[in-house]
Design a protein around this motif. Sequence first.
Motif, PDB file in Angstrom:
ATOM      1  N   ALA A  35       0.782  -1.139  -0.136  1.00  0.00           N
ATOM      2  CA  ALA A  35       0.037   0.026  -0.197  1.00  0.00           C
ATOM      3  C   ALA A  35       0.825   1.146   0.071  1.00  0.00           C
ATOM      4  CB  ALA A  35      -0.882   0.105   1.288  1.00  0.00           C
TER       5      ALA A  35
ATOM      6  N   GLY B  25      -0.590   3.656   4.464  1.00  0.00           N
ATOM      7  CA  GLY B  25      -1.831   3.049   3.970  1.00  0.00           C
ATOM      8  C   GLY B  25      -1.933   1.432   4.634  1.00  0.00           C
ATOM      9  N   SER B  26      -2.899   0.965   4.473  1.00  0.00           N
ATOM     10  CA  SER B  26      -3.582  -0.485   5.012  1.00  0.00           C
ATOM     11  C   SER B  26      -3.580  -1.175   3.647  1.00  0.00           C
ATOM     12  CB  SER B  26      -4.551  -0.447   5.935  1.00  0.00           C
ATOM     13  OG  SER B  26      -5.243  -1.740   5.760  1.00  0.00           O
TER      14      SER B  26
ATOM     15  N   GLY C 137       1.215   5.882   0.876  1.00  0.00           N
ATOM     16  CA  GLY C 137       1.080   6.459   1.928  1.00  0.00           C
ATOM     17  C   GLY C 137       2.223   7.225   2.158  1.00  0.00           C
TER      18      GLY C 137
ATOM     19  N   THR D 245       0.925  -0.047  10.820  1.00  0.00           N
ATOM     20  CA  THR D 245      -0.278   0.391   9.947  1.00  0.00           C
ATOM     21  C   THR D 245      -1.430  -0.826  10.152  1.00  0.00           C
ATOM     22  OG1 THR D 245      -0.011  -0.988   7.654  1.00  0.00           O
ATOM     23  CG2 THR D 245       1.228   1.406   8.183  1.00  0.00           C
TER      24      THR D 245
ATOM     25  N   ASP E  14      -4.204   7.807  -8.284  1.00  0.00           N
ATOM     26  CA  ASP E  14      -4.839   6.590  -8.101  1.00  0.00           C
ATOM     27  C   ASP E  14      -5.328   5.820  -9.087  1.00  0.00           C
ATOM     28  OD1 ASP E  14      -4.478   6.724  -4.987  1.00  0.00           O
ATOM     29  OD2 ASP E  14      -6.062   8.119  -4.980  1.00  0.00           O
TER      30      ASP E  14
ATOM     31  N   ASP F 269      -0.708  -5.689   5.729  1.00  0.00           N
ATOM     32  CA  ASP F 269      -0.631  -4.368   6.612  1.00  0.00           C
ATOM     33  C   ASP F 269       0.717  -4.180   6.861  1.00  0.00           C
ATOM     34  OD1 ASP F 269      -3.109  -3.616   6.116  1.00  0.00           O
ATOM     35  OD2 ASP F 269      -3.799  -3.963   8.160  1.00  0.00           O
TER      36      ASP F 269
ATOM     37  N   THR G 144      -7.273  -1.376   1.556  1.00  0.00           N
ATOM     38  CA  THR G 144      -7.361  -1.092   0.300  1.00  0.00           C
ATOM     39  C   THR G 144      -8.210  -2.347  -0.474  1.00  0.00           C
ATOM     40  OG1 THR G 144      -5.492  -0.234   0.294  1.00  0.00           O
ATOM     41  CG2 THR G 144      -6.046  -0.911  -1.893  1.00  0.00           C
TER      42      THR G 144
END
Length: 477
Positions: A81, A86-87, A83, A117, A443, A113, A91
């Motif tokens: 992920a 971010g997880s 960031g 996170t 994204d 993860d 996601t």
Amino acid sequence: MKTIVTFPICFLLGLAVLFPQTIQFAPYEFKNDKGAIVEAEMGSLQVPENRNNPSTRMITLKMVRFKSTNPNPSAPIIYLAGGPGGSGISTARGKRFDLFMELRDIADVIALDQRGTGLSSDIPRCSTDSKMSLEEPGTFESYLEVMHESSEQCLGFWIGEGIDINGYNTIENAKDIDALRQALGVERINLWGISYGSHLGFAYSKLFEDRVEKMVMASLEGPNETIKLPKNNESYLERLNLALKKDTLAYSKYGNLQELMRAALDSLRRKPVQTTFFDGRSNKEIKVGISDFDLKLVTSYFLTKNPEDASALPLIYHEVLNGKFDRLVQMVAGMKKYANRVRLMPLVADVASGVSVARHELITKQSKTSILSGTTNFPYPDIGEGLGIEDLGTEYRKPFKSKARALFFSGTLDGRTYLESATNIVADFKNATHITVDGAGHDLYTSSPEIIELMKSFLSGEMVKSKTIKVKIQAFR
């Protein structure tokens, strides 16, 4: 003066043998954000918090594994992920759920993860007494003071809780991925990521290139690109202006985007304003000061990531130039309110990745003439001074030549990681295919159905050639 501590790569690699890896999987009913349910497995893997510390505590990484529907699956696909912070599991619940499901045709897909996170975090929440004034127009100095004070307070709190803050950098994160590979009992893995996930993927590839089967990365951030070049942001704004010109109705109202932005920012530089909005939560009128720096930060934080964000950018600048602040004021208020929020993993990862001296000098020079100055990076790298976060060093940030098979995606309207940067990264990969998605933002994975088809073809071993995919650009407001 900040003390820089660096560790040789060979030393970091050697420590891996000291910590044997085991993983536990259990059946898990995975539900996405729309309520769809799929049978999966929840995995737990213990890793050292800081491999440089022999007395380090162990922390637990969590992941969801979606088993492959292929009777002869390829190497596992591990999702990294963005960031940072971010997880991967979150996601998989969101807009990219269908991509996770589609990729099961190739191999097991693991939503990880990363340390610190999502479900892989046991870090207690920190609150600070350092706060931004809502009423005063913001400045570089006022934001940085609050953010730095908050970071100092939180790091002190976490250290007091027994957390080794210097365990949350990208080298440790990359070594976690190899620990996962070992625990899975496979020789190689496929890496799939975006943004910071690509930064992490590059770090892994640099350390463990022979363990990479293939990599699929989007919105690329190279080893020395945590801190972005303002010049590349200018190029992004030029492309955004070209998109605005094609929207004839919007262009007739707003005109040239860069000229509009400079005029609105200049008006606030000469005369910051104070305005109000009604806050439904407190049932009060809230007074907020707005400066040109506030507007730059709002733009960099909220209005440049994707075309759907940027669709409001000309409107907001046009309103500012005409003395209207109804939209902007609430964004500025929210930004100031949360300026004291600190998360450990994003803070340490970005500060530790750092920036080379030469690049920092170039960024400082370019910031003087760039429309948004250096706010794309704010508060980095300035916030890192004196926090005691160990820098990963010049060797970490050096570009590297790679033979890894790679499929890269870049959006032309990505205002976070830039097309120009991607071109430089691709040049260092001997076996890379670069797909430019014209009209897509940061994204981009769900911007065209052709993207998942290219990913599946590539991961299946088919030849994929560099090309441009055109997607429809959202109309400006």
